[in-house]
Scaffold this active site. Structure first.
Site, PDB file in Angstrom:
ATOM      1  N   HIS A 149       0.856  -1.190   0.000  1.00 20.15           N
ATOM      2  CA  HIS A 149       0.000   0.000   0.000  1.00 20.15           C
ATOM      3  C   HIS A 149       0.889   1.237   0.000  1.00 20.15           C
ATOM      4  O   HIS A 149       0.943   1.976   0.969  1.00 20.15           O
ATOM      5  CB  HIS A 149      -0.897   0.032   1.223  1.00 20.15           C
ATOM      6  CG  HIS A 149      -1.909  -1.053   1.247  1.00 20.15           C
ATOM      7  ND1 HIS A 149      -2.649  -1.398   0.153  1.00 20.15           N
ATOM      8  CD2 HIS A 149      -2.332  -1.866   2.246  1.00 20.15           C
ATOM      9  CE1 HIS A 149      -3.484  -2.382   0.473  1.00 20.15           C
ATOM     10  NE2 HIS A 149      -3.308  -2.683   1.731  1.00 20.15           N
ATOM     11  N   LYS A 578     -12.780   5.161   8.136  1.00 17.62           N
ATOM     12  CA  LYS A 578     -13.477   5.767   6.999  1.00 17.62           C
ATOM     13  C   LYS A 578     -14.991   5.669   7.189  1.00 17.62           C
ATOM     14  O   LYS A 578     -15.740   6.558   6.808  1.00 17.62           O
ATOM     15  CB  LYS A 578     -13.059   5.060   5.704  1.00 17.62           C
ATOM     16  CG  LYS A 578     -13.774   5.523   4.449  1.00 17.62           C
ATOM     17  CD  LYS A 578     -13.104   4.975   3.206  1.00 17.62           C
ATOM     18  CE  LYS A 578     -13.235   3.480   3.109  1.00 17.62           C
ATOM     19  NZ  LYS A 578     -14.602   3.048   2.737  1.00 17.62           N
TER      20      LYS A 578
END
Length: 911
Positions: A149, A578
């Site tokens: 990532h 999130k």
């Protein structure tokens, strides 16, 4: 005028000031040489303007006017100039950490905080005996997991140039170096800076999975591989110094990776990348062992007649001469009387044979290789060779025991929906995923237990999943059981999601015969640890019910018994943040761990947590010691498995001395949290009740913002998400599907985008409202008490405070204005909540300004901000022009990417 950045003025930082000034001057010289004096003067003018804006409170628009309308090439070069400065400062700061560590060691007084000496001394003062400590050392299992990532995509060639600068700065620690030697150091630094300027930061080609593997492999096979023996030596030394005990150190460290095995949302990953990654890792580690063994052969020149050797070693030597005649013939006659050198040469031949799949003479297990080396070490020690090479052999043994024949275990991850799609095809039931979990569990039982077999079908999802499990079985046979890590189920919500993996594993042939009760008791088992991943706030809330149902299932309990009754659970910090905002995420994770532990203890199984943390505080990043010490009691229990992502890998492991320091801090934190977790606190019951209310209020306010009509369009216009989606950061798509809402965007670009626009709402939005309502309901003093006395709450506030200090609402407003008519309603909410959050964090901490209690961090951020600001303001202008071109102007895009990379380096902890 040379490029001279401002430098910190805290105690002990004089050498850092010198390094920053020295490299800053070289950056200025390099810019003038590469782009001309006029360009350099413009960089200086912008830098001066940015500093003045900070000092005198000038509006962002004033700085913006000096940067607007630049030609793309000039804008790209300007952004890269400031990014190069940050690279230099980042390197200088990391080298200063090495210097400070040496200062502590040289002073010989109080140990460096969080060092192993410091931790062992603290544990002894708390009543931990040597026996208790050694018992826990034997139970420790620490496994950093490297994932693909990258929010800071750095080419390997640039990493190597950075290491050259580090070596030159470290060499200058030596006060006896001559002026000529110092000049040569400066020349090497200047060459690295100049060559780096002429090298693109990232390839314009989208990275492949293999590229990501090479990137992660740089850290595993270079800094980390080298420093692992030093970690064990530091443990032994600390034990000796603090407790006066000399004892062999057990293996407590291993590494894992997701690169090549993370299929979730990435169509480029599957059976072929699993095979390729494991093969590449094996080749990589074997080549390192061959280099080490060759080095030992040169070192161990002992000759017969001068020293004796163990009879077992002599027998092994005869055996290897017969098995590797070609290699034996190449040994020089003059070396024939050197038994250790000869045997090591033949061990090298066996390692070389191991590079070929299924070579009859290759090593088939790590025990075989370690056994050969231990035979040499034992013979050396038995014949006065403790200080004549045994130490060097032991260092290689440490590496072999840590990295095995696979370098790092490979985890595999897939979304539960993909498993359901495959099962729908295999079972001929198009509605499979819509059935109640209880129905699916009942249907899966015979396939998960092995009583029945799923028939192959000609359908893509089913064939793809079957190939994955076939490859895992082949990898286990070829590389050993240690090569395969966890199988992680994303979006796991029911026991059926876990049983689905068991059924698919058996369908793919991933089953081996086990005979715990002898021949008559032989059974086929699935040799795989399956970890459900609980990601969203609701998933975390429902996780206890899922685990309870799973542990009550007889088929799964039979499987778990073959895995030593240990269940892994992965906790997702990214998607929960999130989904619900930082406070709801943090509390959901804390609460889930407490409840899951209670269920596991009641069922008589061991529960181990795998923490899916990211680099930013929004995704669970932060300092390890406070994080572990504030975790629920019993949740660590000697085990730490945690993801390492993006720029965090580079910051923690890019330099050997810092990689060692990081691992020492990690081991120390795990020991402290395991042996002496924080004491029971009677007030905590009441604090938890308050936190339930605070979390709900925070989540409600956060969701009202992200669910507000027009939010998706606001997000796509007020942040550079469209640029980030075009960047070649990784092989994985930035979103799961066409973006209908926040849920469809991956957590990393979500956090990255809000960080780039400098509002970083992912790290604080909703908290201020929750604290304000909590003060009205419980009283401000009640919250202040929690902030002062509850590690969970105080650690969360510390992390939020750091995020707030990195925000710049004036620049965020400039980005927000790009959204047109959406700006006023949305940015008004952001500004109000920011001020509210800042105000309450300061009040509860009893501070007048942010980071009042962390002067070094505050100073670092203050000094960096004026150099980040020009890249942010320039990015706003470029973004407006690029979007006006319909996103077709590649020159503007290149300039934007340079800005994004520069801001990333300047702010750090971006994704």
């Amino acid at each position: 005028m040379p490029f001279q950045p401002e430098t910190p003025d805290l105690p002990h930082d004089a050498p850092l000031r010198e390094d920053v000034s020295r490299i800053g001057a070289m950056v200025g010289q390099m810019l003038a040489e590469q782009r001309g004096e006029a360009f350099f003067e413009r960089v200086e003018a912008v830098r001066t303007s940015a500093i003045r804006r900070r000092r005198e409170g000038e509006p962002v628009a004033l700085l913006g006017r000096s940067l607007s309308g630049m030609q793309p090439d000039e804008a790209e070069a300007l952004a890269r100039a400031f990014a190069t400065y940050f690279q230099a400062v980042n390197i200088a700061e990391r080298v200063h950490r090495i210097r400070r560590r040496r200062d502590y060691q040289r002073a010989g007084g109080a140990p460096q905080p969080e060092s192993l000496l410091d931790v062992f001394a603290a544990l002894k003062a708390q009543g931990v005996s040597a026996e208790e400590l050694l018992d826990w050392l034997g139970r420790l299992h620490i496994e950093p997991v490297f994932t693909a990532h990258p929010t800071e995509a750095v080419r390997r060639s640039l990493l190597e140039k950075e290491q050259a600068i580090v070596r030159s700065l470290v060499d200058n620690f030596d006060p006896t170096r001559t002026p000529q030697e110092r000049k040569e150091d400066d020349d090497r630094i200047f060459m690295a800076l100049s060559a780096g300027w002429q090298t693109a930061e990232a390839s314009p080609v989208q990275p492949t999975v293999q590229d990501e593997h090479h990137h992660v492999g740089f850290y595993l096979a270079n800094p980390i591989y080298r420093i692992v023996p030093a970690l064990y030596e530091a443990l032994a030394e600390a034990l000796q110094q603090v407790y006066g005990v000399a004892a062999p150190m057990p293996r407590l460290l291993s590494f894992a990776t997701w690169v090549g095995g993370d299929m979730d949302g990435n169509p480029n990953v599957g059976a072929d990348t699993i095979a390729a990654s494991l093969a590449s890792q094996r080749a990589h580690v074997l080549e390192h062992y061959m280099e080490d063994v060759a080095g030992l052969a040169r070192l161990l020149s002992q000759t017969q007649g001068r020293v004796a050797i163990d009879p077992q070693l002599a027998a092994r030597l005869d055996d290897y001469r017969a098995r590797f005649p070609a290699a034996a013939k190449k040994i020089r006659p003059r070396h024939a009387d050197m038994p250790y050198r000869t045997l090591l040469t033949l061990i090298g031949a066996r390692l070389e044979a191991s590079l070929e799949d299924d070579h009859a003479e290759g090593y088939t297990s790590v025990d075989e290789l370690a056994g050969d080396l231990e035979l040499i070490a034992h013979s050396l020690v038995a014949h006065h060779g403790l200080h004549a090479g045994a130490y060097a052999v032991q260092r290689v043994i440490r590496r072999v025991r840590t990295f095995g024949l696979h370098l790092a275990r490979l985890d595999v991850r897939q979304d539960s929906q993909v498993h359901d799609d495959a099962l729908a095809a295999l079972l001929g039931d198009a509605q499979w995923g819509e059935h109640a979990p209880e129905q699916r569990v009942e249907k899966l039982h015979p396939f998960a237990s092995g009583e029945q077999s799923l028939a192959p079908v000609d359908e893509e999802d089913a064939q793809r999943m079957r190939a994955v499990f076939q490859e895992l079985g082949e990898a286990r046979r070829r590389y050993g059981s240690e090569a395969i890590g966890l199988y992680i189920i994303s979006m796991a919500r029911t026991a059926a999601d876990v049983l689905a993996v068991l059924a698919l594993a058996r369908h793919g042939g991933l089953a081996v015969t086990s005979s715990p009760g002898g021949e008559e008791g032989a059974v086929d088992i699935v040799p795989l640890d399956i970890a459900p991943l609980f990601e969203t706030v609701d998933d975390l809330k429902n996780a206890p019910a899922t685990l309870r149902a799973l542990l009550a299932d007889p088929v799964y309990r039979s499987h778990l018994k073959t895995r030593n009754d240990r269940q892994w659970v992965m906790l997702g910090y990214s998607d929960s943040g999130k989904d619900g905002g930082t406070l709801a995420s943090r509390w959901g994770l804390q609460r889930a761990q407490v409840e899951l532990l209670e269920i596991a203890q009641g069922a008589g199984i061991q529960l181990a947590f795998f923490h899916g943390r990211g680099g930013s505080a929004s995704r669970g990043g932060g300092r390890m010691t406070p994080a572990l010490m504030s975790s629920p009691r019993g949740s660590v229990a000697g085990v730490l498995r945690v993801t390492e992502q993006g720029e965090v890998i580079h910051r923690k492991y890019g330099i050997r001395a810092l990689a060692l320091r990081n691992l020492e801090q990690t081991v120390g934190a795990v020991l402290r949290a395991s042996l002496r977790p924080r004491e029971d606190e009677p007030r905590e019951t009441e604090w938890r009740e308050r936190m339930h209310r605070l979390s709900a209020a925070s989540r409600k306010h956060y969701r009202a913002f992200v669910d507000r009509e027009g939010f998706v369009q606001y997000f796509r216009t007020a942040t550079p998400i469209d640029v980030i989606e075009r960047m070649t950061l990784g092989s994985r798509p930035s979103r799961r599907r066409s973006m209908r809402g926040v849920q469809d965007l991956r957590a990393i670009p979500w956090v990255f985008s809000w960080t780039q626009c400098r509002s970083i709402i992912t790290g604080w939005y909703g908290l201020g409202t929750a604290l304000e309502r909590g003060a009205a309901e419980f009283g401000e003093e009640a919250l202040a008490e929690m902030a002062r006395d509850w590690p969970f709450f105080s650690n969360m506030l510390d992390d939020v405070e750091m995020v707030l200090a990195k925000c710049d609402l004036a620049i965020a407003e400039a980005f927000s204005q790009l959204s047109g008519e959406l700006h006023a309603p949305f940015f008004g909410l952001i500004r109000d909540e920011f001020e509210r959050t800042r105000r309450w964090v300061l009040r509860l901490k009893g501070s007048h300004e942010l980071l009042e209690g962390s002067p070094r961090l505050a100073q670092s951020i203050r000094l960096r901000n004026p150099y980040v600001d020009p890249m942010s303001v320039l990015q706003v202008d470029l973004l407006k022009r690029w979007r006006a071109s319909g996103g077709e102007d590649d020159a503007l895009l290149r300039a934007l990417v340079a800005c994004v990379n520069g801001v990333s380096q300047g702010l750090q902890n971006t994704g």
